[in-house]
Design an enzyme around this catalytic site. Sequence first.
Site, PDB file in Angstrom:
ATOM      1  N   SER A  14       0.857  -1.179   0.000  1.00  0.00           N
ATOM      2  CA  SER A  14       0.000   0.000   0.000  1.00  0.00           C
ATOM      3  C   SER A  14       0.892   1.228   0.000  1.00  0.00           C
ATOM      4  CB  SER A  14      -0.880   0.018   1.257  1.00  0.00           C
ATOM      5  OG  SER A  14      -1.569   1.253   1.396  1.00  0.00           O
TER       6      SER A  14
ATOM      7  N   TYR B  33      -3.382  -0.233  10.258  1.00  0.00           N
ATOM      8  CA  TYR B  33      -3.199  -0.565   8.842  1.00  0.00           C
ATOM      9  C   TYR B  33      -1.800  -0.169   8.376  1.00  0.00           C
ATOM     10  CZ  TYR B  33      -4.257  -0.875   3.844  1.00  0.00           C
ATOM     11  OH  TYR B  33      -4.248  -1.207   2.512  1.00  0.00           O
TER      12      TYR B  33
END
Length: 245
Positions: free
Chosen positions: A137, A150
């Site tokens: 990501s 996250y």
Amino acid sequence: MGFVTRVAVVTGGGSGLGREMALALARAGFQVWVTGRTEDKLKETAALGGEQVRWAVLDVVDGAAVRGFFGGLGRVDVLVNNAGTGAPAAGVEDVAEADWRRVVDTNLTGAFLCAQAAYEVMLRQQPKGGRIINNGSISAHVPRPQGIAYTASKHAISGLTKGLELEGRAHGITACQIDIGNAATAMTARMEQGVLQPDGSIAVEPTFDPKIVADFVVRIAELPTSVAVPTLTVMAAGMPYVGRG
């Protein structure tokens, strides 16, 4: 040696990016297994892919189930570690321990368990070797506000990818991390309404077609294992990444 059917496994393949990746790999001639926790979504993906796509319900945090699934496969040429989750937006002081553990278990431990099980298959198959593609990501590089679980999990994926690449070197096993920024899926729909920025403002962010990510996955999957692609970043032009904050 006769023709060997190339096999790919895509975790989290019931929807979104996982579905696009699976269908693209199937169109490229791979026999694709899609896994996830929701049977109906997996069946939808398989129906779209035809005979090239098979499905299996699998929770990546269940080590015994992961080992059982991969142990039943004759070969694995490509593993796409796509399964992942997030947590409700919260400042550090308000993150629930259960949310932290769920995110880390799914995004990191689940990716490791699948990589480990696929690695074992790749070691014993003929021809030996394969490729592991981890869904990282932009958050593996820079955080968003109120997303520490996250962010931490995706930073850890970078270490996992490097470790797999190093240890797989002697066995023809390569690892790649694709860091994706704002592919247009259900998870990024909120970008169109505006999301919190580091300066406290709310801003709409651009998105891009997830099929572009799927095309990159196919290109990487089709490379010989003598070629490594350790990292790749693909994102919507103009999203706040370079200079975020």
